[in-house]
Design a protein around this motif. Structure first.
Motif, PDB file in Angstrom:
ATOM      1  N   HIS A  16       0.924  -1.315  -0.051  1.00 24.61           N
ATOM      2  CA  HIS A  16      -0.103  -0.003  -0.060  1.00 24.61           C
ATOM      3  C   HIS A  16       0.990   1.223   0.102  1.00 24.61           C
ATOM      4  CE1 HIS A  16      -1.938   3.583   2.328  1.00 24.61           C
ATOM      5  NE2 HIS A  16      -2.914   3.160   1.413  1.00 24.61           N
ATOM      6  N   ALA A  17       0.465   2.367  -0.740  1.00 23.05           N
ATOM      7  CA  ALA A  17       0.966   3.475  -0.413  1.00 23.05           C
ATOM      8  C   ALA A  17      -0.342   4.560  -0.552  1.00 23.05           C
ATOM      9  CB  ALA A  17       1.829   3.945  -1.840  1.00 23.05           C
ATOM     10  N   TRP A  18      -0.418   5.625   0.285  1.00 23.45           N
ATOM     11  CA  TRP A  18      -1.361   6.626   0.050  1.00 23.45           C
ATOM     12  C   TRP A  18      -0.810   7.878  -0.750  1.00 23.45           C
ATOM     13  CZ3 TRP A  18      -6.190   6.574   1.077  1.00 23.45           C
ATOM     14  CH2 TRP A  18      -7.010   7.802   1.032  1.00 23.45           C
ATOM     15  N   VAL A  19      -1.426   8.359  -1.748  1.00 20.48           N
ATOM     16  CA  VAL A  19      -0.937   9.139  -2.737  1.00 20.48           C
ATOM     17  C   VAL A  19      -1.726  10.458  -2.631  1.00 20.48           C
ATOM     18  CG1 VAL A  19      -0.633   9.511  -5.161  1.00 20.48           C
ATOM     19  CG2 VAL A  19      -0.480   7.115  -4.315  1.00 20.48           C
ATOM     20  N   ARG A  20      -1.028  11.703  -2.762  1.00 19.24           N
ATOM     21  CA  ARG A  20      -1.567  12.836  -2.792  1.00 19.24           C
ATOM     22  C   ARG A  20      -0.901  13.980  -3.489  1.00 19.24           C
ATOM     23  NH1 ARG A  20      -1.971  12.574   3.008  1.00 19.24           N
ATOM     24  NH2 ARG A  20      -4.057  13.065   2.824  1.00 19.24           N
ATOM     25  N   GLY A  21      -1.680  14.962  -4.020  1.00 21.62           N
ATOM     26  CA  GLY A  21      -0.934  16.331  -4.763  1.00 21.62           C
ATOM     27  C   GLY A  21      -0.701  15.972  -6.186  1.00 21.62           C
ATOM     28  N   GLU A  22       0.140  16.758  -6.670  1.00 21.20           N
ATOM     29  CA  GLU A  22       0.168  16.931  -7.989  1.00 21.20           C
ATOM     30  C   GLU A  22       1.568  17.396  -8.264  1.00 21.20           C
ATOM     31  OE1 GLU A  22      -2.660  19.305 -10.122  1.00 21.20           O
ATOM     32  OE2 GLU A  22      -4.504  17.901  -9.819  1.00 21.20           O
ATOM     33  N   GLY A  23       2.208  17.039  -9.478  1.00 20.23           N
ATOM     34  CA  GLY A  23       3.676  17.533  -9.825  1.00 20.23           C
ATOM     35  C   GLY A  23       4.478  16.210  -9.873  1.00 20.23           C
ATOM     36  N   PRO A  24       5.814  16.648  -9.731  1.00 20.31           N
ATOM     37  CA  PRO A  24       6.778  15.628  -9.898  1.00 20.31           C
ATOM     38  C   PRO A  24       6.767  14.619  -8.828  1.00 20.31           C
ATOM     39  CG  PRO A  24       7.894  17.717 -10.177  1.00 20.31           C
ATOM     40  CD  PRO A  24       6.576  18.032  -9.831  1.00 20.31           C
ATOM     41  N   PRO A  25       6.880  13.357  -8.756  1.00 20.34           N
ATOM     42  CA  PRO A  25       6.799  12.447  -7.644  1.00 20.34           C
ATOM     43  C   PRO A  25       7.719  12.343  -6.435  1.00 20.34           C
ATOM     44  CG  PRO A  25       7.937  11.255  -9.497  1.00 20.34           C
ATOM     45  CD  PRO A  25       7.710  12.738 -10.073  1.00 20.34           C
ATOM     46  N   VAL A  40       0.119  12.242   7.553  1.00 16.22           N
ATOM     47  CA  VAL A  40      -0.337  13.266   6.911  1.00 16.22           C
ATOM     48  C   VAL A  40      -0.188  14.681   6.772  1.00 16.22           C
ATOM     49  CG1 VAL A  40      -2.973  14.221   7.143  1.00 16.22           C
ATOM     50  CG2 VAL A  40      -2.423  11.631   7.334  1.00 16.22           C
ATOM     51  N   ARG A  41       0.328  15.122   7.854  1.00 22.11           N
ATOM     52  CA  ARG A  41       0.698  16.546   8.110  1.00 22.11           C
ATOM     53  C   ARG A  41       1.628  16.861   7.119  1.00 22.11           C
ATOM     54  NH1 ARG A  41      -0.875  19.191  13.035  1.00 22.11           N
ATOM     55  NH2 ARG A  41       1.326  20.239  13.133  1.00 22.11           N
ATOM     56  N   LEU A 143       8.658  10.902  23.805  1.00 15.87           N
ATOM     57  CA  LEU A 143       7.246  11.008  23.679  1.00 15.87           C
ATOM     58  C   LEU A 143       6.735  12.317  24.243  1.00 15.87           C
ATOM     59  CD1 LEU A 143       6.379   7.249  24.582  1.00 15.87           C
ATOM     60  CD2 LEU A 143       6.079   8.616  22.443  1.00 15.87           C
ATOM     61  N   PRO A 144       7.112  12.603  25.362  1.00 12.83           N
ATOM     62  CA  PRO A 144       6.381  13.807  26.005  1.00 12.83           C
ATOM     63  C   PRO A 144       6.609  14.983  25.102  1.00 12.83           C
ATOM     64  CG  PRO A 144       7.696  12.740  27.648  1.00 12.83           C
ATOM     65  CD  PRO A 144       8.015  12.103  26.562  1.00 12.83           C
ATOM     66  N   ARG A 145       7.565  15.144  24.283  1.00 11.14           N
ATOM     67  CA  ARG A 145       7.886  16.207  23.466  1.00 11.14           C
ATOM     68  C   ARG A 145       6.918  16.447  21.995  1.00 11.14           C
ATOM     69  NH1 ARG A 145      14.543  16.536  23.812  1.00 11.14           N
ATOM     70  NH2 ARG A 145      14.739  15.900  26.136  1.00 11.14           N
ATOM     71  N   GLU A 146       6.334  15.258  21.834  1.00 17.42           N
ATOM     72  CA  GLU A 146       5.560  15.172  20.685  1.00 17.42           C
ATOM     73  C   GLU A 146       4.341  15.644  20.748  1.00 17.42           C
ATOM     74  OE1 GLU A 146       7.242  14.541  17.943  1.00 17.42           O
ATOM     75  OE2 GLU A 146       8.913  13.363  18.580  1.00 17.42           O
ATOM     76  N   ARG A 147       3.738  15.962  19.703  1.00 17.75           N
ATOM     77  CA  ARG A 147       2.303  16.430  19.603  1.00 17.75           C
ATOM     78  C   ARG A 147       1.366  15.447  20.054  1.00 17.75           C
ATOM     79  NH1 ARG A 147      -1.876  16.756  15.986  1.00 17.75           N
ATOM     80  NH2 ARG A 147      -0.881  15.077  14.450  1.00 17.75           N
ATOM     81  N   PRO A 148       0.409  15.590  21.008  1.00 20.30           N
ATOM     82  CA  PRO A 148      -0.403  14.730  21.403  1.00 20.30           C
ATOM     83  C   PRO A 148      -1.123  13.959  20.572  1.00 20.30           C
ATOM     84  CG  PRO A 148      -0.428  16.570  22.880  1.00 20.30           C
ATOM     85  CD  PRO A 148       0.156  16.866  21.743  1.00 20.30           C
ATOM     86  N   GLY A 149      -1.587  14.579  19.382  1.00 24.38           N
ATOM     87  CA  GLY A 149      -2.632  14.025  18.365  1.00 24.38           C
ATOM     88  C   GLY A 149      -1.624  13.024  17.539  1.00 24.38           C
ATOM     89  N   LEU A 150      -0.567  12.843  17.841  1.00 22.63           N
ATOM     90  CA  LEU A 150       0.343  11.576  17.004  1.00 22.63           C
ATOM     91  C   LEU A 150       0.108  10.395  17.769  1.00 22.63           C
ATOM     92  CD1 LEU A 150       2.279  10.891  14.575  1.00 22.63           C
ATOM     93  CD2 LEU A 150       4.064  11.569  16.220  1.00 22.63           C
ATOM     94  N   LEU A 227       9.811  14.717  13.565  1.00 21.98           N
ATOM     95  CA  LEU A 227       9.677  16.331  12.611  1.00 21.98           C
ATOM     96  C   LEU A 227       8.609  16.385  11.867  1.00 21.98           C
ATOM     97  CD1 LEU A 227      13.710  16.791  11.835  1.00 21.98           C
ATOM     98  CD2 LEU A 227      12.185  18.238  13.393  1.00 21.98           C
ATOM     99  N   THR A 228       8.390  15.154  11.072  1.00 19.62           N
ATOM    100  CA  THR A 228       7.315  15.275  10.086  1.00 19.62           C
ATOM    101  C   THR A 228       5.933  15.565  10.654  1.00 19.62           C
ATOM    102  OG1 THR A 228       7.338  13.127  10.312  1.00 19.62           O
ATOM    103  CG2 THR A 228       8.526  13.575   8.602  1.00 19.62           C
ATOM    104  N   ASP A 229       5.635  15.352  11.817  1.00 19.14           N
ATOM    105  CA  ASP A 229       4.553  15.721  12.390  1.00 19.14           C
ATOM    106  C   ASP A 229       4.509  16.992  13.216  1.00 19.14           C
ATOM    107  OD1 ASP A 229       1.601  14.589  13.254  1.00 19.14           O
ATOM    108  OD2 ASP A 229       2.651  15.317  15.113  1.00 19.14           O
ATOM    109  N   SER A 230       5.527  17.216  13.877  1.00 21.67           N
ATOM    110  CA  SER A 230       5.671  18.315  14.675  1.00 21.67           C
ATOM    111  C   SER A 230       6.167  19.753  14.187  1.00 21.67           C
ATOM    112  CB  SER A 230       6.967  18.274  15.975  1.00 21.67           C
ATOM    113  OG  SER A 230       8.040  17.746  15.455  1.00 21.67           O
ATOM    114  N   PHE A 231       6.921  19.522  12.917  1.00 20.58           N
ATOM    115  CA  PHE A 231       7.256  20.633  12.368  1.00 20.58           C
ATOM    116  C   PHE A 231       7.126  20.532  10.597  1.00 20.58           C
ATOM    117  CE2 PHE A 231       9.392  21.435  16.018  1.00 20.58           C
ATOM    118  CZ  PHE A 231       9.396  22.746  16.416  1.00 20.58           C
ATOM    119  N   PRO A 232       5.851  20.135  10.373  1.00 17.77           N
ATOM    120  CA  PRO A 232       5.645  19.643   8.801  1.00 17.77           C
ATOM    121  C   PRO A 232       6.110  20.845   7.773  1.00 17.77           C
ATOM    122  CG  PRO A 232       3.590  20.192   9.775  1.00 17.77           C
ATOM    123  CD  PRO A 232       4.685  20.125  11.226  1.00 17.77           C
ATOM    124  N   ARG A 233       5.612  22.120   8.235  1.00 15.60           N
ATOM    125  CA  ARG A 233       6.194  23.074   7.264  1.00 15.60           C
ATOM    126  C   ARG A 233       7.553  23.464   7.027  1.00 15.60           C
ATOM    127  NH1 ARG A 233       1.407  27.692   8.580  1.00 15.60           N
ATOM    128  NH2 ARG A 233      -0.539  26.486   8.392  1.00 15.60           N
TER     129      ARG A 233
END
Length: 248
Positions: A16-25, A40-41, A143-150, A227-233
């Motif tokens: 499985h892979a989840w695919v989103r967006g447009e443009g180069p892969p 997701v974020r 763990l205590p440093r991460e976003r609770p939603g994760l 990092l991918t969840d806490s600082f996605p931008r």
């Protein structure tokens, strides 16, 4: 940009892979025990400029595994290389988080035509391969440093992978000899380092940078291991800027 599921059969395993967006892969490779739904974020941010394939390794997320497989990190690398070929994505840039970073180093060294660029976010394993006990202690500190939603998607992913698979792969890190392969990585490489990550020390990322020809480091101030969840931008900005610079 909600995306869709992509299923292909790779070496007898429905993958499985989840695919989103447009443009180069751009292919995103999760960390140990992690699953596509934990990214997701960051995938939403990256999908502003790219078609993002969030790949589930065998036995992870919605991808099938089999008893005793994967048994070692090279199994993950071999499956990823085969998946890239089956999906027509060989040569695409790859983004690896945590253990996924170690996998993409292995991929670039052993399958040099499989990818054109690497982005390794909080990469594990090289040159330091701590024991499973030490890895667990560091994760508990993080763990205590991460976003609770994760927490909920993370626990779900770990239960899906199961303790036996995670233990096998974590234990294999002490035997996995990617270190000698790093100087042979020819793909442009970006390393993302969280300055508050207790799992992957900054000196480890710096040592990886010295070992890979022409690698770059970008520090995410205050960044934790996820990092991918806490600082996605910030992660997406560094990644997209890097890819744009090498594709000009």
């Amino acid at each position: 940009m909600s995306g869709h599921a992509l299923y292909v059969t790779v070496r007898g395993l429905r993958t499985h892979a989840w695919v989103r967006g447009e443009g180069p892969p751009l292919v995103l490779v999760p960390g140990l025990g992690c699953a596509s739904w934990m990214y997701v974020r960051v995938s939403r941010e990256l999908a502003r400029s790219r078609t993002v394939y969030v790949y589930d390794p065998p036995g992870h997320g919605r991808s099938a595994g089999r008893p005793g497989f994967p048994g070692q990190i090279e199994d993950l690398t071999d499956h990823l290389a085969a998946w890239l070929e089956v999906t027509g994505l060989s040569g695409a840039p790859v983004f690896g988080h945590s253990l996924g970073g170690e996998v993409i180093f292995d991929l670039a060294a052993r399958y040099p035509h499989a990818t054109s660029a690497l982005v390794a976010c909080a990469p594990t394993g090289i040159p330091e391969n701590p024991s499973v006990r030490v890895q667990l202690a560091r994760l508990l500190r993080d763990l205590p440093r991460e976003r609770p939603g994760l927490l909920c998607p993370g626990v779900t992913a770990y239960l899906r992978s199961g303790p036996a698979l995670m233990y096998r792969l974590a234990q294999d890190q002490s035997r996995h000899h990617t270190g000698p392969l790093l100087p042979f990585i020819g793909a442009p490489t970006l390393l993302l380092n969280g300055t508050r990550d207790p799992v992957i020390q900054s000196w480890t990322v710096q040592a990886i940078c010295r070992a890979i020809p022409h690698a770059l480091i970008r520090n995410v101030e205050g960044g934790t291991h996820a990092l991918t969840d806490s600082f996605p931008r910030a992660v997406a900005r560094f990644t997209l800027d890097f890819l744009a610079s090498i594709e000009e």
